[in-house]
Design a protein around this motif. Structure first.
Motif, PDB file in Angstrom:
ATOM      1  N   GLU A   1      14.665  -4.201   3.813  1.00  0.00           N
ATOM      2  CA  GLU A   1      13.319  -4.730   3.721  1.00  0.00           C
ATOM      3  C   GLU A   1      12.398  -3.772   4.530  1.00  0.00           C
ATOM      4  O   GLU A   1      11.549  -3.432   4.006  1.00  0.00           O
ATOM      5  N   ARG A   2      12.835  -3.116   5.578  1.00  0.00           N
ATOM      6  CA  ARG A   2      12.071  -2.345   6.530  1.00  0.00           C
ATOM      7  C   ARG A   2      11.996  -0.999   5.518  1.00  0.00           C
ATOM      8  O   ARG A   2      10.801  -0.581   5.575  1.00  0.00           O
ATOM      9  N   HIS A   3      12.887  -0.569   5.019  1.00  0.00           N
ATOM     10  CA  HIS A   3      12.921   0.657   4.223  1.00  0.00           C
ATOM     11  C   HIS A   3      11.696   0.451   3.184  1.00  0.00           C
ATOM     12  O   HIS A   3      11.160   1.183   2.724  1.00  0.00           O
ATOM     13  N   ARG A   4      11.985  -0.608   2.474  1.00  0.00           N
ATOM     14  CA  ARG A   4      10.825  -0.897   1.586  1.00  0.00           C
ATOM     15  C   ARG A   4       9.457  -1.120   1.910  1.00  0.00           C
ATOM     16  O   ARG A   4       8.546  -0.412   1.380  1.00  0.00           O
ATOM     17  N   MET A   5       8.854  -1.483   3.104  1.00  0.00           N
ATOM     18  CA  MET A   5       7.666  -1.347   3.693  1.00  0.00           C
ATOM     19  C   MET A   5       7.398  -0.133   3.993  1.00  0.00           C
ATOM     20  O   MET A   5       6.273   0.489   3.857  1.00  0.00           O
ATOM     21  N   GLU A   6       8.449   0.858   4.499  1.00  0.00           N
ATOM     22  CA  GLU A   6       8.364   2.242   4.850  1.00  0.00           C
ATOM     23  C   GLU A   6       7.923   2.960   3.711  1.00  0.00           C
ATOM     24  O   GLU A   6       6.895   3.772   3.654  1.00  0.00           O
ATOM     25  N   GLU A   8       6.435   1.609   0.922  1.00  0.00           N
ATOM     26  CA  GLU A   8       5.287   1.191   0.334  1.00  0.00           C
ATOM     27  C   GLU A   8       4.184   1.844   1.238  1.00  0.00           C
ATOM     28  O   GLU A   8       3.227   2.311   0.498  1.00  0.00           O
ATOM     29  N   THR A   9       4.282   2.033   2.419  1.00  0.00           N
ATOM     30  CA  THR A   9       3.195   2.615   3.215  1.00  0.00           C
ATOM     31  C   THR A   9       3.299   4.073   2.927  1.00  0.00           C
ATOM     32  O   THR A   9       2.135   4.707   2.981  1.00  0.00           O
ATOM     33  N   GLU A  13      -0.099   6.000   1.654  1.00  0.00           N
ATOM     34  CA  GLU A  13      -0.605   7.363   2.012  1.00  0.00           C
ATOM     35  C   GLU A  13      -0.869   8.260   1.158  1.00  0.00           C
ATOM     36  O   GLU A  13      -1.908   9.057   1.124  1.00  0.00           O
ATOM     37  N   ASN A  14       0.352   8.412   0.420  1.00  0.00           N
ATOM     38  CA  ASN A  14       0.227   9.352  -0.523  1.00  0.00           C
ATOM     39  C   ASN A  14      -0.747   9.328  -1.708  1.00  0.00           C
ATOM     40  O   ASN A  14      -1.451  10.258  -1.993  1.00  0.00           O
ATOM     41  N   GLU A  15      -1.283   8.056  -2.065  1.00  0.00           N
ATOM     42  CA  GLU A  15      -2.369   8.035  -2.895  1.00  0.00           C
ATOM     43  C   GLU A  15      -3.563   8.265  -2.200  1.00  0.00           C
ATOM     44  O   GLU A  15      -4.666   8.703  -2.680  1.00  0.00           O
TER      45      GLU A  15
END
Length: 189
Positions: A1-6, A8-9, A13-15
């Motif tokens: 779950e933590r990896h997914r949030m990272e 997504e973040t 940021e890339n966008e």
């Protein structure tokens, strides 16, 4: 779950970085277009000045030849002398008018060039405002390097290498312009 949030973040940021890059390149394109228009205007003004100078030189040379002919022929009748003085007065007034128009063209062209320079400064200031803080820092470090001839420590080279540029090129380029060195911008209020 933590990896997914990272993940997504990182995607957000890339966008955001892509959007900033797109805005910066659009601003740069508009600045380049304005600069091209300004250069065309300056070229037209220079061409007008060149034509005016050629006309003035032609009038001056014709007057000089008339003066030379009058000196050679001292036995001109009184009527011809009167016509010559009228012609000389006309030529003198034409030369004065041409000088006046050249002076006004030069002043107008100087004003236009100054206006265009101010617009370009504002355009480059806008481009700098849209740059990220890190890009601005690299830009100003590059300007310092270009003016002083020394980088501000080793960070300039490391920054250039991290951006995929050859050493010494990372921060010396202007906003959105990879092949030109732009002068430091003055603050426009």
């Amino acid at each position: 779950e933590r990896h997914r949030m990272e993940l997504e973040t990182l995607r957000r940021e890339n966008e955001q970085l892509r959007q900033r890059h797109q805005e910066t390149s659009e601003t740069t394109r508009r600045c380049q277009q304005r600069q091209e228009e300004a250069l065309e205007g300056v070229k037209r003004l220079e061409e007008d000045l060149r034509r005016e100078r050629e006309a003035r030189q032609a009038l001056e040379s014709s007057l000089a030849s008339l003066v030379e002919k009058s000196r050679q022929d001292r036995s001109m009748p009184e009527v011809t002398k009167l016509q010559f003085s009228q012609l000389r007065d006309e030529v003198s007034s034409d030369i004065a008018a041409i000088r006046c128009s050249i002076t006004s063209l030069e002043s107008v062209s100087k004003v236009r060039v100054n206006e265009l320079e101010m617009k370009m400064d504002a355009c480059y200031a806008d481009a700098l405002k849209r740059m990220s803080t890190a890009d601005r820092i690299f830009y100003y470090q590059g300007q310092h390097s270009r003016i002083v001839g020394q980088p501000l420590g080793n960070d300039g080279e490391r920054a250039a290498e991290s951006r995929g540029l050859p050493s010494g090129e990372g921060s010396s380029k202007g906003p959105g312009e990879p092949h030109r060195n732009w002068p430091m911008l003055r603050r426009v209020a």
